[in-house]
Design a protein around this motif. Sequence first.
Motif, short mmCIF file in Angstrom:
data_model
loop_
_atom_site.label_atom_id
_atom_site.label_comp_id
_atom_site.label_asym_id
_atom_site.label_seq_id
_atom_site.Cartn_x
_atom_site.Cartn_y
_atom_site.Cartn_z
N LYS A 44 -13.93 -0.93 -5.79
CA LYS A 44 -14.51 -0.14 -6.87
C LYS A 44 -13.59 0.98 -7.35
CE LYS A 44 -17.06 2.99 -3.77
NZ LYS A 44 -18.39 3.56 -3.43
N ASP A 45 -12.88 1.65 -6.41
CA ASP A 45 -12.01 2.74 -6.81
C ASP A 45 -10.84 2.23 -7.64
OD1 ASP A 45 -13.58 4.62 -5.52
OD2 ASP A 45 -12.45 4.50 -3.64
N SER A 46 -10.31 1.09 -7.25
CA SER A 46 -9.22 0.47 -8.01
C SER A 46 -9.68 0.12 -9.42
CB SER A 46 -8.73 -0.79 -7.29
OG SER A 46 -7.73 -1.43 -8.04
N PHE A 47 -10.86 -0.45 -9.53
CA PHE A 47 -11.37 -0.83 -10.85
C PHE A 47 -11.60 0.40 -11.71
CE2 PHE A 47 -15.15 -1.70 -13.57
CZ PHE A 47 -14.51 -2.54 -14.48
N ARG A 48 -12.14 1.45 -11.13
CA ARG A 48 -12.38 2.67 -11.89
C ARG A 48 -11.08 3.27 -12.39
NH1 ARG A 48 -17.00 5.21 -7.84
NH2 ARG A 48 -18.77 4.05 -8.70
N ASN A 49 -10.04 3.20 -11.57
CA ASN A 49 -8.73 3.70 -12.00
C ASN A 49 -8.18 2.89 -13.16
OD1 ASN A 49 -8.60 5.77 -10.10
ND2 ASN A 49 -7.63 4.48 -8.54
N VAL A 50 -8.37 1.58 -13.08
CA VAL A 50 -7.93 0.70 -14.16
C VAL A 50 -8.69 1.01 -15.45
CG1 VAL A 50 -8.01 -1.69 -14.98
CG2 VAL A 50 -7.04 -1.18 -12.74
N LEU A 51 -10.00 1.24 -15.32
CA LEU A 51 -10.80 1.61 -16.49
C LEU A 51 -10.31 2.93 -17.08
CD1 LEU A 51 -14.62 0.96 -15.91
CD2 LEU A 51 -13.12 -0.10 -17.59
N ARG A 52 -10.04 3.88 -16.21
CA ARG A 52 -9.61 5.20 -16.68
C ARG A 52 -8.27 5.12 -17.41
NH1 ARG A 52 -6.25 8.38 -14.20
NH2 ARG A 52 -6.52 7.27 -12.22
N ARG A 53 -7.36 4.29 -16.89
CA ARG A 53 -6.05 4.14 -17.53
C ARG A 53 -6.08 3.17 -18.70
NH1 ARG A 53 -4.50 3.43 -12.07
NH2 ARG A 53 -4.07 1.23 -12.53
#
Length: 237
Positions: A44-53
């Motif tokens: 989930k943290d990885s996906f959120r980072n991808v969304l943010r970027r």
Amino acid sequence: MVDKWHQAAGQIVKDVLSHKRLNQEVFAKHLHEVAGGKEGMDGKDSFRNVLRRGTVTLTMFLHALNQTGTKLPPNWQKTRSRSADRLSPIYAVVNGMATRDSLDESLLSDPDAAHLLNQIEALPASDKFERGLELIRRSEYCYRTNASDIAFYEMSRTNDDFAELTKKIEKSTGRRISSRTLRRAFESGDFQLAMFLECLYALRSESLERYIDMKDLEAAATESLTQRRRSQQTSDE
């Protein structure tokens, strides 16, 4: 700093998930199950980072549409039969008409295809057919195949080849990309949604008009064209 193309890409996926009230953590878990280990798909943290970027891929967008029960853009639905044809070697393994050893080396060397075949081989014989078909439909390899067919479909609507499309992209957004690099991306189906948005803008496609205001793409194109030309002028000095 995240540019407008990546902002738009991240926002499209966020909007699809929020519109159908699909929790990002639940969606991230789905991505991990079908393609764990790839950036943005390993938690989930990885996906959120991808969304943010805004570095979401076209396949992530397609996964989001499917997981929320959202229909594909009408024009993209035309590509499904072609995608099914390209997946036929793996379907043949599931229904017992082929073995892994009989598959083409280019398929076996693809990490997503290999991951899918490993999952299929691990199934008990009694469940191999039904569960195997479900694994194929959910797999990252299936979504990449669909993404590739969608990209080629969009390009075919204007009868462009890769040389012509790269010229259109540079003229409309300022991005310089070789025909070879773009072809590899289209053939693999593994590329960022932001890049695909640039292609759609260059092709003047309105396939995603229900998901994004076309004026936002125009704003992104204007910004990137100005910034990239300025950067090129600086490097030439």
